[in-house]
Design an enzyme around this catalytic site. Structure first.
Site, PDB file in Angstrom:
ATOM      1  N   LYS A   1       4.416 -16.832   0.111  1.00 16.69           N
ATOM      2  CA  LYS A   1       3.555 -15.844  -0.526  1.00 16.69           C
ATOM      3  C   LYS A   1       3.968 -15.823  -1.988  1.00 16.69           C
ATOM      4  O   LYS A   1       5.060 -15.378  -2.338  1.00 16.69           O
ATOM      5  CB  LYS A   1       3.747 -14.467   0.109  1.00 16.69           C
ATOM      6  CG  LYS A   1       2.805 -13.425  -0.448  1.00 16.69           C
ATOM      7  CD  LYS A   1       2.817 -12.175   0.428  1.00 16.69           C
ATOM      8  CE  LYS A   1       1.738 -11.198   0.036  1.00 16.69           C
ATOM      9  NZ  LYS A   1       1.841 -10.734  -1.346  1.00 16.69           N
TER      10      LYS A   1
ATOM     11  N   GLU B   1       8.499   0.730  -2.944  1.00 16.52           N
ATOM     12  CA  GLU B   1       8.121   2.139  -3.101  1.00 16.52           C
ATOM     13  C   GLU B   1       6.605   2.308  -3.029  1.00 16.52           C
ATOM     14  O   GLU B   1       6.085   3.264  -2.461  1.00 16.52           O
ATOM     15  CB  GLU B   1       8.644   2.684  -4.433  1.00 16.52           C
ATOM     16  CG  GLU B   1      10.131   2.947  -4.400  1.00 16.52           C
ATOM     17  CD  GLU B   1      10.711   3.198  -5.771  1.00 16.52           C
ATOM     18  OE1 GLU B   1      11.462   4.162  -5.935  1.00 16.52           O
ATOM     19  OE2 GLU B   1      10.417   2.415  -6.692  1.00 16.52           O
TER      20      GLU B   1
ATOM     21  N   ASP C   1       4.529   0.282  -1.455  1.00 16.06           N
ATOM     22  CA  ASP C   1       4.132   0.086  -0.053  1.00 16.06           C
ATOM     23  C   ASP C   1       4.387   1.351   0.761  1.00 16.06           C
ATOM     24  O   ASP C   1       3.601   1.712   1.644  1.00 16.06           O
ATOM     25  CB  ASP C   1       4.892  -1.090   0.570  1.00 16.06           C
ATOM     26  CG  ASP C   1       4.361  -2.423   0.054  1.00 16.06           C
ATOM     27  OD1 ASP C   1       3.264  -2.429  -0.536  1.00 16.06           O
ATOM     28  OD2 ASP C   1       5.051  -3.450   0.229  1.00 16.06           O
TER      29      ASP C   1
END
Ligand code: IVH
Length: 705
Positions: free
Chosen positions: A136, A54, A56
């Site tokens: 990541k 959300e 992003d």
């Protein structure tokens, strides 16, 4: 300008390209405020209220509008900064080189476009673009400065320009060296990487916090952020943070020609470098790595949320440089979000093996990170209240690794009527016994111990365990099998096993895994335990807080099964003398007394005790040799008001000396100790010829005058 949009669609839902300039300006203002608010929640308070996806989406919308109408970019636009300014409590550190963020892609086609852009930018023809792909890490960025090989400063990323000096806290992390290893060390070196918390440590931390009634961390990243920003580094040390090194800031000399080579050097210097980092020859290998990491992410001990690809050749990295807030030479290919919204259909209560009542949310099934999720944990009563979760609500669900999905928050829907607040049951849904919550405990527990089906197998296993009934050949596996066959449902059934053997299906000796001999051995082992010491018996009942030691204390004090049982029946009334006596026992306090009272207060448990007392012989407890005294083994009754001490204290002292204290006079009574206004017990004692002592005489006898 495009056609006027229909009036009934709110501006915030209109596509970027359909906005009028006026609407776009207003929308950019709203987005700047909204994103700033979420940045603060995320970076400063470590308590985000929206999902990454959300967040992003908000940023993407902001960027899309700005791309269409560049003239409207605001000075406070989120695209011009990352995160927020640091809080005041730590010294500020200006990063020598800004700590950049990464651009994200969500599909392989976008990853391909990333490599395509690089190819065009560098003017490459056929030449392959080698990259390093690495997980990541879902943690927080940090920078460590080394001078002459010594760690001199550690800082958080902060807003990318200015971070916080958390050197003392970073020093508690074992994955980074205090002194660099090796000989040819750079004069000055700034290593960057990610601080994170393992899933197991996160889970344990939250479990402790739940017990202490503290708010829970939503995920390991928030827990790591909260832990790194502790003003007391001893707290940070206890949180056992980790670190993976993956980058550099300021450097007194070049690091080499390739990123992969740099990672090697980091390892040699003594840093933890992610072992899953791989060199990828091109797009195909990059995509393959992504798929493999996506498939194994749940098995990793820490959270990862995508794969970062970095151009391996450092000269190319230099040429590529950066755009706005991210380098051109790196990209994050994110995993599909592990958070999603769905409807909470019902709140169920599950009963665990130890009787803890756990609320579980039944959800409208959704796909979350590739798995169908239909249930999520709500932890405990307080969490439901804190988040005000109600049946029928729309909720955000998160699946963090292989952890059970959790409800993160309720989505507030304007104008929607909600169901009533959830009331946590005070009865066990499995057996109907009272479910109580002790002070300082987060969980409510079923008190139906021995009869609650949810707890039965665990209780039975405890019942036959080594310090309890110690029945050889009856382990967890056998208990479970007998329980499934309905041969053993209550402790008493164990002692009826032989007698009911032919009534419930095939005889034991004819069943798989059993033979004549093993069946006979089991029956013999059970028969051998029909006599049991009182302390073993008490321990076997599995009453909460009653371990082996406490069971012994109780057994020594009360001597016989009947005396113990009678005493705890009466002790249910906290104003009773029996209760006072119970908590007067050294080593026993209100917690144990309360647990005993709850146990005996349940009719089901009383039934189990009745049943067992007809099946087994509980031996009177032998008085320990150490307490030999003139009254050892004698039965004493106290009556009337004592002058020198309360009756409870007198009884406790008598018990310490090995006397058996009883509440009523009988022919077995050795002494009646009579204080002032003795009443009927004195008359009875005289009638039975029991020796009557004054308080003084008693004290003389026990040597305490
Ligand atoms: S490289 C200029 N590598 O993700 C590039 N970042 O969303 C700097 N992160 O701020 C970042 N794992 O805190 C890089 N293997 C990794 C990473 C990683 C996690 C974080 C980092 C960064 C954020 C961007």
């Amino acid at each position: 300008m495009s056609a006027k949009p229909p009036a009934d669609i709110p501006v915030k839902e209109l596509a970027a390209e359909r906005l009028t300039a006026k609407q776009a300006a207003r929308e950019l203002k709203r987005l700047a405020e909204e994103i700033a608010k979420h940045d603060r929640l995320y970076y400063e308070l470590a308590a985000p209220v929206i999902s990454d996806a959300e967040y992003d989406a908000l940023r993407r919308r902001n960027e899309a509008i700005e791309a269409r109408l560049p003239g409207l970019v605001r000075p406070d636009s989120p695209s011009l900064r990352v995160g927020v300014a640091p809080a005041a409590s730590f010294a500020k550190v200006r990063h020598s080189k800004p700590m950049r963020s990464l651009d994200n892609v969500l599909e392989e086609a976008e990853l391909e476009a990333f490599f395509g852009r690089i190819r065009r930018f560098l003017g490459l023809e056929e030449e392959a673009i080698e990259s390093v792909g690495e997980p990541k890490i879902d943690g927080l960025g940090a920078a460590l400065t080394y001078e002459e090989g010594r760690l001199v400063q550690g800082a958080t990323r902060g807003d990318g320009e200015v971070g916080e000096d958390v050197t003392a806290n970073l020093r508690t992390i074992g994955d980074l060296p205090e002194r660099l290893k090796g000989t040819h060390l750079p004069k000055r070196l700034e290593v960057r990487g990610e601080v994170y918390m393992s899933r197991a440590d996160f889970k344990a931390l939250n479990e402790t916090r739940a017990k202490e009634g503290k708010a829970l961390f939503a995920n390991p990243r928030n827990a790591a952020a909260g832990s790194l920003r502790q003003l007391d580094s001893r707290i940070t040390a206890k949180r056992r943070l980790h670190f993976f090194a993956y980058g550099w800031g300021e450097l007194s000399e070049p690091v080499g020609e390739r990123y992969s080579g740099f990672l090697e050097r980091l390892r040699e210097w003594g840093f933890a470098v992610n072992p899953l980092a791989e060199r990828c020859a091109g797009l195909e290998e990059a995509g393959d790595l992504y798929r493999r990491l996506l498939a194994t992410r749940n098995k990793l001990p820490y959270d990862i949320d995508g794969v970062v690809y970095k151009v391996d050749r450092l000269d190319w990295q230099d040429r590529l440089g950066e755009v706005s807030r991210a380098p051109r030479w790196a990209i994050a290919y994110k995993f599909p979000p592990e958070r999603a919204r769905t409807k909470l259909l019902r709140i169920l209560i599950q009963v665990g093996r130890t009787g803890a009542l756990t609320p579980v949310a039944e959800l409208e099934a959704i796909r979350l990170a590739g798995v169908t999720v239909a249930r999520a944990t709500l932890h405990n009563e307080d969490e439901i209240a804190r988040k005000d979760v109600r049946e029928g609500d729309t909720v955000i669900v998160q699946r963090a690794g292989d952890v059970i999905p959790q409800i993160i928050e309720v989505v507030k829907e304007k104008g929607r009527r909600r169901k009533r607040r959830f009331t946590f049951p005070d009865r066990c849904p499995e057996c109907g016994s009272h479910a109580v919550r002790e002070e300082g405990e987060a969980a409510r527990r079923c008190t139906g111990g021995l009869i609650c089906p949810a707890q039965t197998v665990e209780r039975l296993r405890h019942f036959v365990s080594r310090d309890a009934f110690d029945i050889e050949g009856l382990g967890e596996k056998q208990i479970l099998a007998f329980w499934r066959d309905k041969r053993i449902e209550t402790p008493g059934d164990i002692f009826r096993l032989e007698e009911t053997d032919s009534q419930k299906g095939p005889k034991l000796s004819e069943r798989e895994g059993w033979g004549e001999k093993s069946a006979r051995n089991l029956f013999n082992a059970i028969r051998a335990r029909r006599r049991i010491a009182l302390h073993r018996f008490i321990y076997a009942l599995g009453v909460r807080h009653i371990g082996e030691t406490t069971a012994r204390l109780l057994a020594h004090r009360y001597g016989t099964f009947t005396a113990w049982r009678d005493a705890i029946e009466v002790a249910r009334d906290r104003s009773s003398e029996a209760y006072q006596e119970l908590i007067a026992i050294d080593g026993i306090g209100p917690k144990v007394a309360g647990a005993l009272a709850e146990f005996i207060g349940e009719p089901h448990n009383r039934k189990v005790l009745d049943d067992l007392s007809a099946l087994v012989t509980v031996e009177d407890e032998a008085i320990p040799a150490a307490t030999q005294s003139p009254v050892t083994g004698k039965t004493v009754v106290f009556t009337g008001t004592l002058a020198r001490m309360t009756r409870s204290e007198a009884k406790a002292r008598a018990q310490v000396l090995g006397a058996r204290v009883s509440g009523s006079v009988s022919a077995k009574t050795d002494y009646l100790v009579a204080g002032a206004d003795p009443g009927s017990k004195l008359t009875k004692a005289k009638g039975l010829g029991v020796r009557v002592l004054s308080e003084e005489e008693w004290l003389e006898l026990i040597g305490g005058g």
